[in-house]
Enzyme design. Sequence first.
Site, PDB file in Angstrom:
ATOM      1  N   LYS A  94       0.840  -1.191   0.000  1.00 19.33           N
ATOM      2  CA  LYS A  94       0.000   0.000   0.000  1.00 19.33           C
ATOM      3  C   LYS A  94       0.878   1.245   0.000  1.00 19.33           C
ATOM      4  O   LYS A  94       1.966   1.255   0.582  1.00 19.33           O
ATOM      5  CB  LYS A  94      -0.906   0.036   1.242  1.00 19.33           C
ATOM      6  N   GLU A 153      -8.573  12.288  12.236  1.00 15.72           N
ATOM      7  CA  GLU A 153      -7.688  11.169  12.600  1.00 15.72           C
ATOM      8  C   GLU A 153      -6.748  11.561  13.721  1.00 15.72           C
ATOM      9  O   GLU A 153      -5.922  12.475  13.578  1.00 15.72           O
ATOM     10  CB  GLU A 153      -6.888  10.704  11.378  1.00 15.72           C
ATOM     11  N   GLU A 156      -7.155  -1.947   2.879  1.00 14.52           N
ATOM     12  CA  GLU A 156      -6.434  -0.703   3.138  1.00 14.52           C
ATOM     13  C   GLU A 156      -6.467  -0.370   4.631  1.00 14.52           C
ATOM     14  O   GLU A 156      -5.464   0.040   5.223  1.00 14.52           O
ATOM     15  CB  GLU A 156      -7.071   0.431   2.327  1.00 14.52           C
ATOM     16  N   GLU A 213     -11.786  10.687  -5.201  1.00 15.93           N
ATOM     17  CA  GLU A 213     -11.727  10.669  -3.736  1.00 15.93           C
ATOM     18  C   GLU A 213     -10.929  11.855  -3.207  1.00 15.93           C
ATOM     19  O   GLU A 213     -11.333  12.517  -2.242  1.00 15.93           O
ATOM     20  CB  GLU A 213     -11.109   9.366  -3.236  1.00 15.93           C
TER      21      GLU A 213
END
Length: 412
Positions: free
Chosen positions: A173, A218, A261, A398
């Site tokens: 990733k 986050e 992910e 996105e």
Amino acid sequence: MTIAPLPTGLGVRTRLVDDPGHLIDLLPDENGLSWVRGSDGLVGWGEVARFSAVGPDRFAEADRWWRSFSGRVDVHDEVGVPGTGPVAFASFTFADSSPGSVLVVPRVLVGRRDGRAWVTEFADGDSATAMRSVTPVRPSGTLRYADGHLPADRYRHAVAEAVRRMRAGELDKVALAHDLLAVAEEPLDARFLLAGLARSYPTCWSYAVDGLVGATPELLIRRTAGTVSSRVLAGTIWPGPGGSDADMAERLLGSAKDRQEHEFAVESLADTLRPLCAELEVPGTPSVIALHNVSHLASDVYGKLPTDNPASLLRIAEAVHPTAAVGGTPRKAAVDLIAELEGMDRGRYAGPVGWVDGDGDGELGIALRCAQLDGRVARLIAGCGVVADSDPDVEVREAAAKMVAVRDALEG
């Protein structure tokens, strides 16, 4: 490394005050500092001291400086909770080689948590505390947009190349980002952007440190009295025609690509945090958090630090940054690929941002949904986690959906 000279005879006092109202409304028009979520948080202004550093040791250097500074201050703390006494606002660059990592100690700080409010004020000898001059907030006015260092079309090519590398087995990733410039006719007022983000995203942490302004969902790490916690976000969906929040949540939880992910991000955090903890709780299944513009898969991780020589907030951040959520996995391969494919300096985007107090406690989020303000120009950056099943066109959409947060707040 840059260290501003320290005044002699420096003292700091924290005392309880009546409810100050909206914290962000207290900020002056220049150099305001913020870490606010809903009605709680910290804001500050004035500058007692500043530290900046660059390189792989910037967290350790900042930690040593902060310990030395806070240990020399004469502290009178009448409240005694995290965020009282001496506090520094912190913002670190994503990459080791980028300049700009900084700690800023405000001369005046106002905080609120759980219905209690306080003010912390520094005084130098007999001098009075610095006063703020609050002027009316200036709207951004007319904005025009221009390509940044990595326009959307080149970002699409970067994502496609990353997918090719992952399908070839080079890594699992990588989180790639691109930038966009918003240009105003007059200098931008950080308070306008900050307040707009706080209104639209009250469950996010709205931050402002040294010109970097944003609202992040986050939480990289919170350290409080021997415990640590983190909120990992990875895997994103945004509203489509006729789609409800429940529909989006079901699609997101059922997406193999997004679940993979997210799993990479949680595992990377747990692997780096576990050696620092006596105990660590990692959820087996993510939940979904819905924001104004997107929804994310989320996992809350909790840990307990050892009683013998527990790591400080800044040293924990050094260990866990960058997580796979904003870097990738394996970490080194992903960070190297980011530098190669983006070809730009991210600055403090996706780096730790927040605050630390004299006990080594504090909160650091990941600098997402943000813009770096410089006079009339705001540099917006947004990115996506890319795995082998990613579609470059979807990733471009996105990133655009994530930029909506700052664009809407800038435009008012």
